[in-house]
Write an enzyme that holds these catalytic residues in place. Structure first.
Site, PDB file in Angstrom:
ATOM      1  CD  GLN A  32      -2.985  -1.077   2.246  1.00 50.04           C
ATOM      2  OE1 GLN A  32      -2.748  -1.664   3.297  1.00 50.04           O
ATOM      3  NE2 GLN A  32      -4.094  -0.398   2.056  1.00 50.04           N
ATOM      4  NE  ARG A  89      -0.151  -4.477  12.446  1.00 45.49           N
ATOM      5  CZ  ARG A  89      -1.112  -4.520  11.527  1.00 45.49           C
ATOM      6  NH1 ARG A  89      -1.690  -3.417  11.109  1.00 45.49           N
ATOM      7  NH2 ARG A  89      -1.515  -5.665  11.030  1.00 45.49           N
ATOM      8  CG  HIS A 132      -1.066  -5.945   5.333  1.00 43.19           C
ATOM      9  ND1 HIS A 132      -1.203  -5.211   6.488  1.00 43.19           N
ATOM     10  CD2 HIS A 132      -2.180  -5.687   4.619  1.00 43.19           C
ATOM     11  CE1 HIS A 132      -2.349  -4.543   6.471  1.00 43.19           C
ATOM     12  NE2 HIS A 132      -2.965  -4.807   5.332  1.00 43.19           N
ATOM     13  CG  ASN A 176      -3.325  -7.079   8.382  1.00 44.56           C
ATOM     14  OD1 ASN A 176      -3.558  -6.511   9.447  1.00 44.56           O
ATOM     15  ND2 ASN A 176      -4.039  -6.844   7.297  1.00 44.56           N
ATOM     16  CD  GLU A 177      -7.838  -6.581   8.236  1.00 50.17           C
ATOM     17  OE1 GLU A 177      -8.254  -6.680   7.079  1.00 50.17           O
ATOM     18  OE2 GLU A 177      -8.053  -5.600   8.957  1.00 50.17           O
ATOM     19  CG  ASN A 306      -6.423  -4.914  12.034  1.00 49.82           C
ATOM     20  OD1 ASN A 306      -5.669  -4.630  12.962  1.00 49.82           O
ATOM     21  ND2 ASN A 306      -5.991  -5.210  10.825  1.00 49.82           N
ATOM     22  CE1 TYR A 308      -9.886   0.711   9.647  1.00 47.92           C
ATOM     23  CE2 TYR A 308      -9.665  -1.674   9.797  1.00 47.92           C
ATOM     24  CZ  TYR A 308      -9.098  -0.425   9.615  1.00 47.92           C
ATOM     25  OH  TYR A 308      -7.749  -0.302   9.406  1.00 47.92           O
ATOM     26  CD  GLU A 387      -4.953  -2.530   9.696  1.00 53.32           C
ATOM     27  OE1 GLU A 387      -6.047  -2.333   9.117  1.00 53.32           O
ATOM     28  OE2 GLU A 387      -4.065  -3.265   9.241  1.00 53.32           O
ATOM     29  CD1 TRP A 434      -6.062   2.075   7.381  1.00 56.54           C
ATOM     30  CD2 TRP A 434      -4.258   0.844   7.879  1.00 56.54           C
ATOM     31  NE1 TRP A 434      -5.518   1.657   6.197  1.00 56.54           N
ATOM     32  CE2 TRP A 434      -4.409   0.889   6.477  1.00 56.54           C
ATOM     33  CE3 TRP A 434      -3.177   0.118   8.430  1.00 56.54           C
ATOM     34  CZ2 TRP A 434      -3.527   0.249   5.609  1.00 56.54           C
ATOM     35  CZ3 TRP A 434      -2.310  -0.517   7.558  1.00 56.54           C
ATOM     36  CH2 TRP A 434      -2.489  -0.454   6.163  1.00 56.54           C
ATOM     37  CD  GLU A 441      -8.356   0.593   1.616  1.00 63.12           C
ATOM     38  OE1 GLU A 441      -7.400   0.952   2.331  1.00 63.12           O
ATOM     39  OE2 GLU A 441      -8.961  -0.490   1.791  1.00 63.12           O
ATOM     40  CD1 TRP A 442      -6.457  -2.937   0.922  1.00 59.96           C
ATOM     41  CD2 TRP A 442      -4.887  -3.926  -0.328  1.00 59.96           C
ATOM     42  NE1 TRP A 442      -5.373  -3.210   1.739  1.00 59.96           N
ATOM     43  CE2 TRP A 442      -4.407  -3.813   1.001  1.00 59.96           C
ATOM     44  CE3 TRP A 442      -4.052  -4.506  -1.281  1.00 59.96           C
ATOM     45  CZ2 TRP A 442      -3.130  -4.264   1.389  1.00 59.96           C
ATOM     46  CZ3 TRP A 442      -2.789  -4.965  -0.895  1.00 59.96           C
ATOM     47  CH2 TRP A 442      -2.351  -4.844   0.417  1.00 59.96           C
TER      48      TRP A 442
END
Ligand code: NCW
Length: 481
Positions: A32, A89, A132, A176-177, A306, A308, A387, A434, A441-442
């Protein structure tokens, strides 16, 4: 829990003070922010391939340049220091340090070694994430995470990183995730490598966890004092109508496939039986081998959280179908949660971020207490919010400054939720916003901005937003107004 973890309350009625040793930091991920996609011996990852495939990413954008962090990391570390951050991180690009996933590229390792030195010289703790989402394309060509060998190679990759960085990096996150890597990558194809097979997604999820467990075992044998863990993503799922059995079951299913699937494997050494039932017929024979769950549940020291958003859920109720379809569109439908295909989310009228994610800080408070009670507390494992943050449609002024009151308010509310959770007994030791920078952003490309620092993609200038200036005060004082 030590006494230093007890949250303090300040005199100001709404201001709260965090424990003096609480770590305030920020997070990014290699693909990213780094750019330099073809430099220093780096080979393509699945995200290079995916982003360069027409139609996969917003406006055909790629991480080729991103924030150019690879060349500007010293400037970025100086910025973090100015923002008083205590910890950073970052993730390592596997295909930078091992271009084919197997053989070491010393030039790639040197980048991370230099980054770590720069952080330590600035008094900032380096927090390494091994993975990630950017699998070397060479490994994807051999089956990717659906191939068990990838899990074994992941442990070798951990050892390579530890040989180079282990004496200087003490905080180590394997994954990560993994939910995103497995289900967005292999079930709905919204992320790289863009596959759409529920069976492959379950194989990927299991092998990601196996890779985590093998890496933890290898690292622990080399270095028993390392702080080891992984980061999972959690969403607060509640039934739209607690009196409607279909809605209650919808919340159970998503909480199961998204939250409990991973936490239970790690802390209980078993996949939840109700989730396995929901996914019946989709697990390949021989996928889970004897002893796998024991490897996966190797003791860890830290759970990264994480968080959101939250969602209100309904079962396949025709009355809610139109609303649910609209909500699904903002999330990149179809629903990738294998075994939960007939579950839909119902907007509940809360303010939402540019991702369409509802702002629900209560969910973070409740989650931290739930994790502490059900998983981490009994295991003596510390929690870190690795995050939390928000994308908003930033409007810069002529100088590029963004008065992002919406993002500032999002972070403030969630920090209050963390503080309240600590006061109620959850062992939460740090918070990473984050993200440090606006970044790739992907599938949304550069269209969604999560940074507390604006990146002008024409000049690559970094301009701290109002949220960054505010967060710098929080990091310096430990007080959230
Ligand atoms: S997309 C995502 N994110 C964002 C990303 O920038 C970061 O790399 C991730 O660690 C911000 O934080 C994470 N997470 C995916 C959340 C789940 C989306 C649910 C989609 C349901 C269909």
């Amino acid at each position: 829990m030590t006494s230093s973890l007890t949250a303090r309350t300040t005199d100001a009625s709404s201001a709260v003070a965090f424990p003096t040793d609480f770590l305030f930091g920020s997070a990014t991920a290699a693909y990213q922010v780094e750019g330099a996609a073809a430099e220093g011996g780096r080979a393509p990852s699945v995200w290079d391939t995916f982003a360069h495939t027409p139609g996969k990413v917003h406006e055909g954008e790629t991480g080729d340049v991103a924030c150019d962090h690879f060349h500007r990391f010293r400037e970025d570390v100086a910025l973090m220091k100015r923002l008083n951050l205590k910890v950073y991180r970052f993730s390592v690009s596997w295909s930078r340090v091992m271009p084919d996933g197997v053989n070491v590229n010393p030039e790639g390792l040197k980048f991370y070694s230099d980054l770590v030195d720069e952080l330590l010289a600035a008094g900032i703790l380096p927090w390494l994430t091994q993975y990630h989402w950017d699998l070397p394309q060479a490994l994807e060509d051999q089956g990717g995470w659906a191939n068990r060998r990838t899990a074994e190679l992941f442990a070798d990759y951990a050892v390579t990183l530890h040989e180079a960085l282990g004496s200087r990096v003490r905080h180590w996150t394997t994954l990560n995730e993994p939910w995103c890597a497995a289900f967005l990558g292999y079930a709905n194809g919204h992320h790289a490598p863009g596959r759409t097979s529920p069976e492959d997604a379950l194989a990927a999820a299991h092998h990601l966890l196996l890779g985590h467990g093998l890496a933890v075992g290898a690292l622990r044998r080399r270095d028993p004092e390392l702080e080891l863990g992984l980061t999972l993503n959690f969403t607060d799922y509640r039934p739209a109508d607690p009196a409607t059995p279909g809605d209650v079951d919808a919340a159970r299913r998503l909480d199961g496939s998204f939250n409990r699937f991973f936490a239970s494997a790690i802390f209980n050494g078993a996949y939840p039986s109700d989730v396995l039932q929901d996914q019946a017929g989709l697990w390949r024979e021989g996928l889970v081998q004897p002893g796998d769950l024991k490897i996966i549940s190797a003791p860890i020291d830290v759970l990264g959280v994480n968080f959101y958003t939250g969602e209100l859920l309904t079962g396949a109720d025709p009355e809610h179908a139109a609303q649910a379809a609209a909500a699904a569109r903002t999330q990149g439908a179809p629903n990738p949660n294998v075994g939960s295909e007939h579950v839909s989310s119902i907007p509940r009228g809360l303010p939402a971020t540019a991702m369409g994610w509802e702002v629900f800080p209560q969910g973070l408070h409740d989650l931290l207490l739930r994790l502490h009670r059900e998983y981490t507390g009994p295991a003596g494992v510390a929690l870190y919010v690795t995050e939390n943050g928000a994308a908003y449609p930033d409007v810069p002024d002529a100088a590029g400054f963004v008065q992002d009151d919406d993002r500032l308010s999002y972070i403030r509310k969630h920090l209050h939720a963390v503080h309240q959770a600590i006061s109620s007994g959850a062992d939460v030791r740090g918070y990473f916003v984050w993200s440090l920078l606006d970044n790739f952003e992907w599938a949304f490309g550069y269209d969604r901005r999560f940074g507390i620092v604006r990146v002008d993609y024409d000049t690559l200038a970094r301009i701290p937003k109002a949220s960054a200036n505010w967060y710098a005060q929080v990091a310096a004082t430990g007080v959230v107004d």
